[in-house]
Enzyme design. Structure first.
Site, short mmCIF file in Angstrom:
data_model
loop_
_atom_site.label_atom_id
_atom_site.label_comp_id
_atom_site.label_asym_id
_atom_site.label_seq_id
_atom_site.Cartn_x
_atom_site.Cartn_y
_atom_site.Cartn_z
CE LYS A 1 17.35 7.63 6.75
NZ LYS A 1 16.70 6.33 6.62
CG ASP B 1 17.09 7.88 3.20
OD1 ASP B 1 15.84 7.83 3.15
OD2 ASP B 1 17.79 6.95 3.64
CG ASP C 1 12.90 8.21 1.64
OD1 ASP C 1 12.11 7.26 1.77
OD2 ASP C 1 13.40 8.82 2.60
#
Length: 417
Positions: A265, A263, A250
DNA sequence: GGATCCTTCTTCTTCTTC
């Protein structure tokens, strides 16, 4: 109370030798009515010190049993019971804690940080984040998410399936498909919006700002973004050269001054602790290891960050993974990777067979390939490397995930790192 | 132009007694 007495009698039956001692110690004098003592004096004859079970007067013994079992006075207190039990069974043993399932160690351990990677003294200071497209990795390698999906624990798989069936009951099959499609779309839009944030000075495109959902997620991470600096990579392909897996990271950036794999989310449910994120920490650790063993990146990462953003704009949960924690998850990842490789041993292509032949030219030659290891194939002489390779290919056997291997005494084996 | 790839999400624990 009665069961204790019964046990006591049982014990008397089982261990007749104890009878002697029983009637010598003062506690039983306190505990048993006179009748018992009378019986005991008969049993406890000094002449017959043998005192075997056969010698017990059965009739009198029966009396003892009935007297004991019918003993109904309230003389027992928790203390006396404890005393009695203590005498009968010995001091209470410490309850053994169930032994924790041994923390498994990966068979072929590879460090998270690459000791051989040379970091240029002058850091490439182009302010532009890297974005390596996936296609550059032409070889067929499994991806991080695929490996994690394929090796999910049975327990997790059950919970997921149960949830899925419940949702299908509620929404119908089409409704459920629509629902998941939407969830994925939100994730994609959020990622795209973040990329715009990092790439351009001006915040986000008009459409993104107008999208209610995305703006919710963006305001959710607003405070986190203030801690992010020096973005080094965005949506960039990484691959681990030794372990042969790939992924799409990412974001690599500094979070409060420390370089992290980040990351992002989105979640419907709040995930206040790292444990709530299931396999996400393994994913992050896998990416960190891949970056550190990928020549495309001239830096190494030792930290991770998982940011869980919420649609309603409530503050995102941020889970920082310090180096020690990353190492812990790296080991867990290695185990999952091994499990995957065991179940799906890669088949050798002709190019790889050629690689093996070239890599095994002489005795003791190092094999800088992922194709090493527990080769149950034996060769008489190094010159037979070709035969060896062919045989190996035929078996497409236990190709390992290790960093390398060697051929010694005509046998391939893994090199300990 | 079409196909494929990676990823995007989804789960979570029990028990007793006062």
């Amino acid at each position: 109370m009665l069961p204790v007495r019964m046990k006591f009698v049982q014990l008397l039956c089982m261990k007749p030798g104890k009878l002697e001692t029983l009637f010598q110690i003062p506690f039983c004098q306190k505990q048993f009515p006179f009748m018992c003592l009378a019986t005991s004096t008969c049993l406890h004859s000094k002449k017959k010190k043998v005192n075997s079970y056969e010698l017990v007067d059965q009739e009198k013994y029966n009396n003892l049993v009935s007297s004991v079992t019918s003993y109904k006075t309230g003389a027992q207190t928790p203390e006396t019971i404890f005393e009695e039990d203590n005498w009968l069974y010995g001091p209470p043993k410490q309850q053994k804690r169930p032994v924790k399932a041994e923390t498994k160690a990966p068979k072929h351990w590879v460090p998270l940080i690459n000791p051989n990677k040379k970091i240029p003294l002058l850091n490439n200071d182009s302010n532009f984040p890297m974005k390596i497209p996936l296609q550059e990795n032409k070889t067929k390698m499994p991806s991080v998410t695929h490996i994690l999906q394929q090796t999910i624990s049975p327990q997790q798989a059950i919970y997921l399936e149960r949830w899925k069936q419940k949702m299908i009951l509620e929404l119908g099959k089409d409704g459920f498909a629509e629902y998941t499609k939407n969830l994925f779309l939100q994730g994609h839009l959020f990622h795209a919006a973040l990329e715009s944030v990092f790439l351009s000075e001006e915040m986000v495109t008009k459409e993104q700002r107008e999208d209610v959902t995305v703006s919710g997620y963006l305001s959710s991470v607003e405070r986190v973004l203030k801690d992010i600096s020096e973005v080094r990579a965005l949506e960039s392909a990484v691959h681990h050269e030794g372990l042969q897996y790939l992924g799409l990271v990412d974001c690599v950036a500094k979070y409060r001054g420390q370089l992290c794999v980040i990351d992002w989310k989105t979640s419907e449910k709040p995930k206040p602790s790292l444990k709530n994120t299931f396999d996400n920490p393994l994913q992050v650790a896998a990416y960190i290891g891949a970056i550190n063993h990928d020549a495309n990146y001239d830096f190494q990462v030792s930290c991770g960050l998982i940011v869980v953003a919420y649609k309603d704009g409530s503050p995102a949960h941020q889970h920082f993974m310090a180096p020690e924690l990353c190492s812990e998850y790296w080991n867990k990842w290695l185990l999952r990777l091994e499990e995957y490789m065991d179940r799906n041993p890669p088949k050798l292509s002709s190019a790889e067979i050629k690689g093996v032949i070239e890599a095994f030219p002489t005795e003791g030659a190092q094999v800088p390939l992922h194709l090493a290891v527990t080769l149950d194939v034996t060769v008489e002489h190094p010159l037979q490397a070709k035969a060896f390779a062919t045989q190996l290919a035929a078996m497409h056997h236990s190709i390992v995930t290790g960093a390398g291997g060697e051929l010694r005494n005509g046998r391939g084996r893994a090199l300990e790192p």
